[in-house]
Design an enzyme around this catalytic site. Structure first.
Site, PDB file in Angstrom:
ATOM      1  N   ASP A 185      20.327  -8.730   0.756  1.00 25.58           N
ATOM      2  CA  ASP A 185      19.611  -9.004   0.961  1.00 25.58           C
ATOM      3  C   ASP A 185      18.315  -9.520   1.164  1.00 25.58           C
ATOM      4  O   ASP A 185      17.749 -10.277   2.091  1.00 25.58           O
ATOM      5  CB  ASP A 185      20.302 -10.557   1.001  1.00 25.58           C
ATOM      6  CG  ASP A 185      20.823 -10.745   2.424  1.00 25.58           C
ATOM      7  OD1 ASP A 185      20.584  -9.181   3.293  1.00 25.58           O
ATOM      8  OD2 ASP A 185      20.358 -11.425   3.339  1.00 25.58           O
ATOM      9  N   ASP A 227      17.200  -5.320   5.503  1.00 26.43           N
ATOM     10  CA  ASP A 227      17.711  -4.399   4.554  1.00 26.43           C
ATOM     11  C   ASP A 227      15.847  -3.619   4.060  1.00 26.43           C
ATOM     12  O   ASP A 227      16.429  -2.812   3.584  1.00 26.43           O
ATOM     13  CB  ASP A 227      17.352  -5.668   3.182  1.00 26.43           C
ATOM     14  CG  ASP A 227      18.727  -6.626   3.852  1.00 26.43           C
ATOM     15  OD1 ASP A 227      20.029  -6.603   3.484  1.00 26.43           O
ATOM     16  OD2 ASP A 227      18.223  -7.873   4.736  1.00 26.43           O
ATOM     17  N   ASN A 244      19.343 -13.703   2.582  1.00 25.92           N
ATOM     18  CA  ASN A 244      17.939 -14.581   2.935  1.00 25.92           C
ATOM     19  C   ASN A 244      17.281 -15.243   2.745  1.00 25.92           C
ATOM     20  O   ASN A 244      16.405 -15.989   3.591  1.00 25.92           O
ATOM     21  CB  ASN A 244      17.246 -13.091   3.689  1.00 25.92           C
ATOM     22  CG  ASN A 244      18.359 -12.014   4.730  1.00 25.92           C
ATOM     23  OD1 ASN A 244      18.368 -12.752   5.705  1.00 25.92           O
ATOM     24  ND2 ASN A 244      18.553 -10.853   5.245  1.00 25.92           N
ATOM     25  N   THR A 265      24.674  -5.154   3.065  1.00 21.99           N
ATOM     26  CA  THR A 265      23.803  -5.677   4.131  1.00 21.99           C
ATOM     27  C   THR A 265      23.342  -7.612   3.631  1.00 21.99           C
ATOM     28  O   THR A 265      22.445  -7.431   4.591  1.00 21.99           O
ATOM     29  CB  THR A 265      23.051  -4.479   3.834  1.00 21.99           C
ATOM     30  OG1 THR A 265      21.757  -5.007   3.162  1.00 21.99           O
ATOM     31  CG2 THR A 265      23.137  -3.140   4.774  1.00 21.99           C
ATOM     32  N   PHE A 282      24.947 -14.485  10.794  1.00 17.34           N
ATOM     33  CA  PHE A 282      24.544 -14.552   9.255  1.00 17.34           C
ATOM     34  C   PHE A 282      25.475 -14.660   7.781  1.00 17.34           C
ATOM     35  O   PHE A 282      26.262 -14.977   7.826  1.00 17.34           O
ATOM     36  CB  PHE A 282      23.495 -14.457   9.115  1.00 17.34           C
ATOM     37  CG  PHE A 282      22.846 -14.863   7.840  1.00 17.34           C
ATOM     38  CD1 PHE A 282      22.204 -16.000   7.323  1.00 17.34           C
ATOM     39  CD2 PHE A 282      22.623 -14.372   6.699  1.00 17.34           C
ATOM     40  CE1 PHE A 282      22.046 -17.119   7.436  1.00 17.34           C
ATOM     41  CE2 PHE A 282      22.207 -14.369   5.661  1.00 17.34           C
ATOM     42  CZ  PHE A 282      21.161 -16.156   6.096  1.00 17.34           C
ATOM     43  N   ASN A 283      25.438 -13.280   7.966  1.00 17.57           N
ATOM     44  CA  ASN A 283      26.348 -12.451   6.317  1.00 17.57           C
ATOM     45  C   ASN A 283      27.885 -13.251   6.604  1.00 17.57           C
ATOM     46  O   ASN A 283      27.808 -13.363   5.184  1.00 17.57           O
ATOM     47  CB  ASN A 283      26.263 -11.161   6.868  1.00 17.57           C
ATOM     48  CG  ASN A 283      25.194 -10.363   6.533  1.00 17.57           C
ATOM     49  OD1 ASN A 283      23.866 -11.011   5.806  1.00 17.57           O
ATOM     50  ND2 ASN A 283      24.530  -9.049   6.366  1.00 17.57           N
ATOM     51  N   HIS A 332      19.008  -5.091  12.313  1.00 20.53           N
ATOM     52  CA  HIS A 332      20.654  -4.620  11.648  1.00 20.53           C
ATOM     53  C   HIS A 332      20.428  -3.761  10.961  1.00 20.53           C
ATOM     54  O   HIS A 332      21.301  -2.601  10.761  1.00 20.53           O
ATOM     55  CB  HIS A 332      21.000  -6.572  11.696  1.00 20.53           C
ATOM     56  CG  HIS A 332      20.692  -7.726  12.238  1.00 20.53           C
ATOM     57  ND1 HIS A 332      21.438  -7.638  13.637  1.00 20.53           N
ATOM     58  CD2 HIS A 332      19.445  -8.358  12.455  1.00 20.53           C
ATOM     59  CE1 HIS A 332      20.540  -9.039  13.597  1.00 20.53           C
ATOM     60  NE2 HIS A 332      19.706  -9.274  13.685  1.00 20.53           N
ATOM     61  N   ASP A 333      20.214  -4.076   9.953  1.00 23.29           N
ATOM     62  CA  ASP A 333      20.906  -3.275   8.675  1.00 23.29           C
ATOM     63  C   ASP A 333      20.812  -2.149   8.267  1.00 23.29           C
ATOM     64  O   ASP A 333      21.683  -1.201   8.092  1.00 23.29           O
ATOM     65  CB  ASP A 333      19.597  -3.920   7.271  1.00 23.29           C
ATOM     66  CG  ASP A 333      20.578  -5.597   7.004  1.00 23.29           C
ATOM     67  OD1 ASP A 333      21.605  -5.710   7.735  1.00 23.29           O
ATOM     68  OD2 ASP A 333      20.329  -6.414   6.348  1.00 23.29           O
TER      69      ASP A 333
HETATM   70  C1  BDR Z   1      22.149  -9.924   9.272  1.00 21.84           C
HETATM   71  O1  BDR Z   1      21.103 -11.450   8.273  1.00 21.84           O
HETATM   72  C2  BDR Z   1      19.932 -11.104   8.184  1.00 21.84           C
HETATM   73  O2  BDR Z   1      19.365 -11.642   8.865  1.00 21.84           O
HETATM   74  C3  BDR Z   1      20.081  -9.735   8.402  1.00 21.84           C
HETATM   75  O3  BDR Z   1      19.173  -9.334   7.118  1.00 21.84           O
HETATM   76  C4  BDR Z   1      21.663  -9.592   8.391  1.00 21.84           C
HETATM   77  O4  BDR Z   1      21.638  -8.752   7.391  1.00 21.84           O
HETATM   78  C5  BDR Z   1      21.716 -10.018  10.838  1.00 21.84           C
HETATM   79  O5  BDR Z   1      22.493 -10.884  10.775  1.00 21.84           O
HETATM   80 CA    CA Z   2      20.745  -8.599   5.404  1.00 21.84          CA
END
Ligand code: BDR
Ligand code: CA
Length: 316
Positions: free
Chosen positions: A11, A16, A40, A126, A167-168, A241-242
């Protein structure tokens, strides 16, 4: 060594976008395509961004399939508070020229996995796990068919969207539960490691100075990401992160992992979306899930830099 075939389900999102560049730039990875998922930002924006990043990398031959626009049960609460109106915080991206793939992302995931030899494809989600959960419901046999799932999401000791959840996972907890409960091998690359993958100014400068147009693009993404993380997440440097998922596929020694059972909380309330990892000893070698606990920072950035250099060289 054979390249590892992967499906990125994503996303984009700045981080990402870097994961895409990493997958494209690594000689160890064969990126079969990208499916997109609302997260996102809205599905139309993240699909555009995925195509634009591939254009930037000179790899519009890699197909992009649009997937689910919202979580299974809940309305989409996007990550615009971190990724802005465009999903890439205003980074200038080239206009994609290749159309979106002509089937739904979930159909593409299922067909791709079922038409390849068993245990040859790794799924790399991701974003929220909506597409992956729907694919499992559409064709449960994909669970035995994939090699493994390496996902960014969750956290053993850390959270970001709420006090308990990342978040994810928080975005689509029901989908996450389906994915964690399926009988396949899952590596949870969560906030415990991704919060350590900080893009500090020295590494950003080095990438900008050595990786040409690709480095400048990455650096622009990081400027937007840094500003957002400073404004509302109380971070000095942005956690990337991703790409930790893709880096792990390239070189497993970049993460230290531990096998343990993980349950996803789907009850409404303060713990909604929490990934409850059973860390009581001894380690459970039979668990089908493992969690990432430590990141080798220098190795991680060396992997990213190498891949960005490869993207740049291929563009020249
Ligand atoms: C995740 O949430 C999104 O903001 C980022 O792309 C990452 O996948 C981090 O919590
Ligand atoms: Ca992501």
């Amino acid at each position: 060594m054979d390249k590892e075939k992967i499906i990125l389900d994503s996303d984009p999102g700045e981080d990402d976008a870097v994961a895409i560049l990493l997958a494209v730039g690594s000689p160890n990875i064969d990126l079969l395509g990208i499916s997109t998922v609302g997260g996102n930002q809205s599905i139309d924006k993240v699909t555009y961004n995925a195509r634009a990043v591939l254009k930037q990398a000179g790899r519009e031959d890699i197909p992009v399939y649009q997937g689910a626009d919202r979580p299974i049960l809940r309305p989409l609460q996007s990550g615009a508070y971190v990724h802005g109106e465009t999903g890439l915080n205003g980074t200038v991206v080239p206009e994609p020229t290749v159309p979106i793939g002509d089937k739904h992302g979930v159909n593409w995931i299922v067909e791709t996995i079922m038409s390849h030899e068993p245990k040859t494809i790794t799924l790399v989600p991701t974003g929220p796990l909506t597409n992956i959960a729907l694919a499992l419901r559409m064709e449960p046999a994909i669970a035995e068919r994939v090699k493994r799932v390496v996902l960014m999401g969750g956290g053993v000791f850390e959270a970001n969207k709420t006090a308990a959840a990342e978040f994810n996972i928080a975005t689509d907890p029901e989908a996450a539960r389906i994915v964690f409960e399926a009988p396949w091998d899952v590596t949870m690359v969560g906030l415990d490691v991704t919060h350590k993958a900080l893009c500090k100014p020295d590494i950003q400068k080095e990438i900008e100075e050595t990786c040409g147009k690709t480095g400048a693009f990455m650096s622009g993404l990081m400027d937007g990401f840094r500003a957002a993380y400073q404004a509302n997440q109380d971070f000095v440097d942005p956690p990337v992160h991703d790409p930790c998922t893709v880096a792990y596929i390239i070189d497993e020694s970049v993460l230290t992992t531990r096998r343990c059972n993980v349950e996803v909380v789907t009850q409404d309330g303060p713990a909604l979306g929490e990934t409850v990892a059973d860390m009581r000893g001894p380690e459970n070698p039979d668990s089908h899930t493992q969690v990432a606990l430590k990141l080798d920072y220098d190795k991680f950035w060396a992997i990213v830099k190498d891949a960005l250099l490869n993207v740049e060289k291929a563009l020249a």
